[in-house]
Every structure is written in structure tokens, then in C-alpha cells.
Design a protein around this motif. Structure first.
Motif, PDB file in Angstrom:
ATOM      1  N   TRP A 186       0.886  -1.160   0.000  1.00  0.00           N
ATOM      2  CA  TRP A 186       0.000   0.000   0.000  1.00  0.00           C
ATOM      3  C   TRP A 186       0.926   1.213   0.000  1.00  0.00           C
ATOM      4  CZ3 TRP A 186      -4.872   1.148  -0.949  1.00  0.00           C
ATOM      5  CH2 TRP A 186      -5.377   2.392  -0.554  1.00  0.00           C
ATOM      6  N   ALA A 187       0.782   2.091  -0.981  1.00  0.00           N
ATOM      7  CA  ALA A 187       1.714   3.196  -1.158  1.00  0.00           C
ATOM      8  C   ALA A 187       0.986   4.519  -1.087  1.00  0.00           C
ATOM      9  CB  ALA A 187       2.445   3.064  -2.494  1.00  0.00           C
ATOM     10  N   GLY A 188       1.676   5.529  -0.567  1.00  0.00           N
ATOM     11  CA  GLY A 188       1.111   6.869  -0.469  1.00  0.00           C
ATOM     12  C   GLY A 188       2.151   7.922  -0.770  1.00  0.00           C
ATOM     13  N   LEU A 189       1.733   8.963  -1.472  1.00  0.00           N
ATOM     14  CA  LEU A 189       2.620  10.077  -1.805  1.00  0.00           C
ATOM     15  C   LEU A 189       2.501  11.128  -0.715  1.00  0.00           C
ATOM     16  CD1 LEU A 189       4.533  11.455  -3.837  1.00  0.00           C
ATOM     17  CD2 LEU A 189       2.499  12.395  -4.972  1.00  0.00           C
ATOM     18  N   GLN A 190       3.602  11.388  -0.032  1.00  0.00           N
ATOM     19  CA  GLN A 190       3.634  12.315   1.101  1.00  0.00           C
ATOM     20  C   GLN A 190       4.742  13.339   0.877  1.00  0.00           C
ATOM     21  OE1 GLN A 190       4.881  10.857   5.096  1.00  0.00           O
ATOM     22  NE2 GLN A 190       2.797  11.386   5.716  1.00  0.00           N
ATOM     23  N   GLY A 191       4.367  14.532   0.446  1.00  0.00           N
ATOM     24  CA  GLY A 191       5.381  15.525   0.127  1.00  0.00           C
ATOM     25  C   GLY A 191       6.235  15.026  -1.025  1.00  0.00           C
ATOM     26  N   LEU A 192       7.543  15.000  -0.810  1.00  0.00           N
ATOM     27  CA  LEU A 192       8.473  14.504  -1.820  1.00  0.00           C
ATOM     28  C   LEU A 192       8.951  13.099  -1.478  1.00  0.00           C
ATOM     29  CD1 LEU A 192      10.588  17.692  -2.626  1.00  0.00           C
ATOM     30  CD2 LEU A 192       9.132  16.419  -4.213  1.00  0.00           C
ATOM     31  N   SER A 193       8.070  12.292  -0.895  1.00  0.00           N
ATOM     32  CA  SER A 193       8.399  10.910  -0.552  1.00  0.00           C
ATOM     33  C   SER A 193       7.240  10.002  -0.950  1.00  0.00           C
ATOM     34  CB  SER A 193       8.676  10.754   0.949  1.00  0.00           C
ATOM     35  OG  SER A 193       9.796  11.516   1.345  1.00  0.00           O
ATOM     36  N   ILE A 194       7.588   8.805  -1.423  1.00  0.00           N
ATOM     37  CA  ILE A 194       6.593   7.751  -1.624  1.00  0.00           C
ATOM     38  C   ILE A 194       6.791   6.752  -0.496  1.00  0.00           C
ATOM     39  CG2 ILE A 194       5.690   5.977  -3.159  1.00  0.00           C
ATOM     40  CD1 ILE A 194       6.812   7.442  -5.512  1.00  0.00           C
ATOM     41  N   CYS A 195       5.756   6.579   0.320  1.00  0.00           N
ATOM     42  CA  CYS A 195       5.832   5.698   1.492  1.00  0.00           C
ATOM     43  C   CYS A 195       5.160   4.369   1.162  1.00  0.00           C
ATOM     44  CB  CYS A 195       5.148   6.349   2.698  1.00  0.00           C
ATOM     45  SG  CYS A 195       5.761   8.008   3.078  1.00  0.00           S
ATOM     46  N   PHE A 196       5.755   3.283   1.649  1.00  0.00           N
ATOM     47  CA  PHE A 196       5.248   1.938   1.378  1.00  0.00           C
ATOM     48  C   PHE A 196       4.885   1.247   2.689  1.00  0.00           C
ATOM     49  CE2 PHE A 196       8.064   3.106  -2.067  1.00  0.00           C
ATOM     50  CZ  PHE A 196       7.318   2.778  -3.194  1.00  0.00           C
ATOM     51  N   TYR A 197       3.663   0.649   2.713  1.00  0.00           N
ATOM     52  CA  TYR A 197       3.143  -0.006   3.912  1.00  0.00           C
ATOM     53  C   TYR A 197       2.724  -1.436   3.566  1.00  0.00           C
ATOM     54  CZ  TYR A 197       2.503   4.977   5.023  1.00  0.00           C
ATOM     55  OH  TYR A 197       2.684   6.325   5.200  1.00  0.00           O
ATOM     56  N   ASN A 198       2.609  -2.255   4.604  1.00  0.00           N
ATOM     57  CA  ASN A 198       2.100  -3.608   4.403  1.00  0.00           C
ATOM     58  C   ASN A 198       0.641  -3.590   3.978  1.00  0.00           C
ATOM     59  OD1 ASN A 198       4.193  -5.464   4.720  1.00  0.00           O
ATOM     60  ND2 ASN A 198       4.131  -5.313   6.951  1.00  0.00           N
ATOM     61  N   SER A 199      -0.148  -2.704   4.599  1.00  0.00           N
ATOM     62  CA  SER A 199      -1.572  -2.601   4.283  1.00  0.00           C
ATOM     63  C   SER A 199      -2.015  -1.172   4.510  1.00  0.00           C
ATOM     64  CB  SER A 199      -2.392  -3.564   5.163  1.00  0.00           C
ATOM     65  OG  SER A 199      -2.434  -3.096   6.499  1.00  0.00           O
ATOM     66  N   ASN A 200      -3.254  -0.893   4.114  1.00  0.00           N
ATOM     67  CA  ASN A 200      -3.778   0.461   4.282  1.00  0.00           C
ATOM     68  C   ASN A 200      -4.185   0.756   5.722  1.00  0.00           C
ATOM     69  OD1 ASN A 200      -5.960  -1.234   4.408  1.00  0.00           O
ATOM     70  ND2 ASN A 200      -7.115  -0.266   2.739  1.00  0.00           N
ATOM     71  N   ARG A 201      -3.990  -0.204   6.632  1.00  0.00           N
ATOM     72  CA  ARG A 201      -4.284   0.026   8.051  1.00  0.00           C
ATOM     73  C   ARG A 201      -3.014   0.357   8.851  1.00  0.00           C
ATOM     74  NH1 ARG A 201      -7.279  -4.445   6.622  1.00  0.00           N
ATOM     75  NH2 ARG A 201      -5.660  -5.838   7.443  1.00  0.00           N
ATOM     76  N   ASP A 202      -1.871   0.271   8.211  1.00  0.00           N
ATOM     77  CA  ASP A 202      -0.608   0.551   8.906  1.00  0.00           C
ATOM     78  C   ASP A 202      -0.322   2.049   8.924  1.00  0.00           C
ATOM     79  OD1 ASP A 202      -0.308  -2.129   9.269  1.00  0.00           O
ATOM     80  OD2 ASP A 202       1.125  -2.416   7.627  1.00  0.00           O
ATOM     81  N   PHE A 203       0.287   2.489  10.035  1.00  0.00           N
ATOM     82  CA  PHE A 203       0.664   3.891  10.167  1.00  0.00           C
ATOM     83  C   PHE A 203       2.166   4.101   9.952  1.00  0.00           C
ATOM     84  CE2 PHE A 203      -3.055   4.843  13.296  1.00  0.00           C
ATOM     85  CZ  PHE A 203      -3.947   4.668  12.242  1.00  0.00           C
ATOM     86  N   GLN A 204       2.959   3.053  10.134  1.00  0.00           N
ATOM     87  CA  GLN A 204       4.401   3.160  10.028  1.00  0.00           C
ATOM     88  C   GLN A 204       4.866   2.627   8.676  1.00  0.00           C
ATOM     89  OE1 GLN A 204       6.319   4.620  12.408  1.00  0.00           O
ATOM     90  NE2 GLN A 204       8.078   4.460  11.040  1.00  0.00           N
TER      91      GLN A 204
END
Length: 336
Positions: free
Chosen positions: A40-58
Motif C-alpha cells: 500500500w503506497a502513499g505520496l507524502q510531500g516529496l516521498s513515496i511511502c510503502f506499507y504492508n496494508s492500508n491500516r498501517d501507520f508506520q
């Protein structure tokens, strides 16, 4: 005696979910990966963050878009039944391949990435009017976020130190912002490029006028922030100028100084997870490494520069250019 009733306990507060400009599932394949991995990936500012699932915060890992070079489409290979869409993100130091389920998802990711990197809504992608509106909103948020920050390529260095940094570390970029030498709120921009095998160093003056920064060229250009100044030089040179960003080196092993009470000597030891006590590398004492000093910013982490040469009857903010010709003078007017 009856005890007072305690108020009912509510659920423990949970952490706030991360705020992303855009998010969805992405399959990612890095240079060291043998196959794609789904995140599960999200664009945050100038970073692409990768998570195990859409319920993870870290986030498990992040990609730094400050190292952005380009985006390109990838043709699927292997099974002909693979109907996914592929694209590749090229950074300065690596290429990362992505796989999404639809053309719309691919164009959305490319559009949002280009919006935050280039600070403009791309017009050459297959996007619906609603998508363009979403990216325009993200552009406004990203511009406001960057206006409140100092660009990473702004360093507290002199003119000569800026030239030496760009000369010694060309892989880190060729554009650097520094304080202006006039003692006012203005800044200077130093660039270094190679023309027919010879270095060409240029300095540009940026004046502070109220809340805006004015690039002092033949046709003065007004910018709302220092980040906009950087973006002006990058976009108006067709990305030939790259903001300077020096990579940080981190230690992989935890070490510390251990003093022997019997002989009064000290050795550099490595912490061991199997043993609670110190684990010296050898019985022979080793010379102590330099004592680490905490540094608050990137410019303080820069490697030591060679001693500055003696200058002839010049102010400290004016130096002899690197090349023989006066290529290090201001392009707009004489100044520090």
C-alpha cells in the motif's frame, strides 16, 4: 462504604493515519528484487511511502523524490496474460519499476509524482478533468509546504566553498543556494556545468523584496519562496541544473569507547546482542575514533574542505574563479 464509580474507560487513542496526496496499491521491484512486491503506497510531500496494508501507520520504506530524474513507461514482459500497466521511476542512484492494475492508476501516479516534483500539473498525460482538479489542489498544498521550508540545497557556505563543493561532488548536483555576501536578506545561486570539457561556474543574485525573492536577471523574475527560486533555475534550464543534495553516511554497527580500569587504557568496542558486556575487536588497544558531535543541519554535516587560498586585495565574499576566465562573475550584475 461504597466506592465512587469510576468513569467508563474508552478505547485507547490510536495514532493518526498518515496524510497522503494520493494512495493506492502498488507493486514495486527495486534493483535488488527478483520479483515484484505488493505494497500500500502513499505520496507524502516529496516521498513515496510503502506499507504492508492500508491500516498501517508506520512506513516500511520510503523513496526520496528529491533524487528524481525522470518517469518512463515500461512494456510488460513474460506472460501474455499479464494485463497490468508498468512504469519506471528513475532516480539519480537507482531505477524502480512499478506495476498497477489499470492505465488510469498508472497515469494518476505519474501525474501526482510530476506535480510535486515539477510544481506544475502535467498536461501530457491521459487524465480526466476531475484528476486535473485533484492535482491542482495537491500543487497548492505542496507549494505552501515548501514555502515554509528552507530548500535542502541551501547551505551556509561562502562563494569559494560553494564552488569547491560543486567541483568535488558533481554526482550530488550542480546548483547550490547560499547566503548573499551583501549582508542583507538576499541569497546567491552558484552553478557549475561542464562545457567542452571545461568547468563553467556562474553566480546569480536573488534579492529579497518584502515577502518575495526576485531573481536579478535581465528580465527580473519574482518568486514567493526560495523553493520557487530553485524550481525556476531547474525548469528554465530543462533540468540541466540539479539541486545539490549530499548523501548521508550512517554506521551499521553500534560501537562505543570502553575503558579498562586496571590499565587505564581505552578501546573501541562493538555492542553484541549475544553478550551484555562489551565485545572488543582485539586485545590490542586501538586509537580512539573522533568523538561524534551532534549536528543540527545538513550544512554542518558537510565534509571538510581544503584551506582557502590567499586572495589579493579582495573582500572575503569575492574570490578568484576556478577557471582562468571570469566565468565566476555574476551573470546579472557584479555582486557577492
Amino acid at each position: 462504604m461504597a466506592s465512587a464509580l469510576s468513569p467508563p474507560r474508552g478505547p485507547k487513542p490510536k495514532g493518526l493515519p498518515p496524510s497522503h496526496y494520493y494512495e493506492s496499491f502498488l507493486e514495486k521491484k527495486g534493483p535488488c528484487d527478483q520479483d515484484y512486491r505488493k505494497f500500500w503506497a502513499g505520496l507524502q510531500g516529496l516521498s513515496i511511502c510503502f506499507y504492508n496494508s492500508n491500516r498501517d501507520f508506520q512506513a516500511l520504506e520510503k523513496l526520496d523524490l528529491r533524487l528524481f530524474s525522470k518517469l518512463k513507461d515500461e512494456s510488460p514482459w513474460g506472460s501474455s496474460r499479464d494485463t497490468s500497466c508498468h512504469f519506471c521511476l528513475v532516480l539519480r542512484d537507482q531505477e524502480i519499476k512499478f506495476k498497477v492494475e489499470s492505465l488510469e492508476s498508472r497515469e494518476m501516479w505519474k501525474g501526482f509524482i510530476l506535480t510535486v516534483v515539477e510544481l506544475r500539473v502535467p498536461s501530457n498525460l491521459t487524465l480526466l478533468p476531475g484528476h486535473m482538479y485533484m492535482m491542482a489542489e495537491v500543487l497548492t498544498k505542496e507549494e505552501a509546504r515548501r514555502a515554509a521550508e528552507v530548500p535542502w540545497c541551501f547551505l551556509q557556505v561562502s562563494r569559494l566553498e560553494a564552488q569547491l563543493l560543486l567541483e568535488r561532488y558533481p554526482e550530488c548536483g550542480n546548483l547550490l543556494l547560499r547566503p548573499g555576501g551583501d549582508g542583507k536578506d538576499g541569497v546567491s545561486v552558484t552553478t557549475r556545468q561542464i562545457l567542452n570539457g571545461s568547468p563553467v561556474v556562474k553566480h546569480y543574485k536573488v534579492k529579497r523584496e518584502g515577502a518575495k525573492y526576485v531573481i536579478d536577471v535581465e528580465d527580473p523574475f519574482s518568486c514567493p519562496s526560495l523553493e520557487a527560486v530553485v524550481n525556476y533555475f531547474v525548469t528554465h534550464t530543462k533540468r540541466a541544473l540539479v539541486p545539490f543534495l549530499m548523501e548521508e553516511d550512517y554506521e551499521k554497527v553500534l560501537g562505543f569507547v570502553h575503558s579498562d580500569r586496571e590499565n587505564g587504557e581505552s578501546v573501541w568496542t562493538v555492542s553484541s546482542s549475544r553478550d551484555s558486556g562489551p565485545a572488543p575487536h582485539a586485545n590490542i588497544p586501538k586509537p580512539l575514533p573522533p568523538v561524534p558531535v551532534p549536528v543540527p543541519s545538513q550544512e554542518d554535516r558537510l565534509p571538510p574542505l581544503p584551506p582557502l587560498p590567499q586572495l589579493w586585495d579582495q573582500d572575503e565574499n569575492y574570490v578568484t574563479p576556478i577557471e582562468d576566465s571570469l566565468a565566476a562573475e555574476y551573470m546579472n550584475q557584479d555582486g557577492p
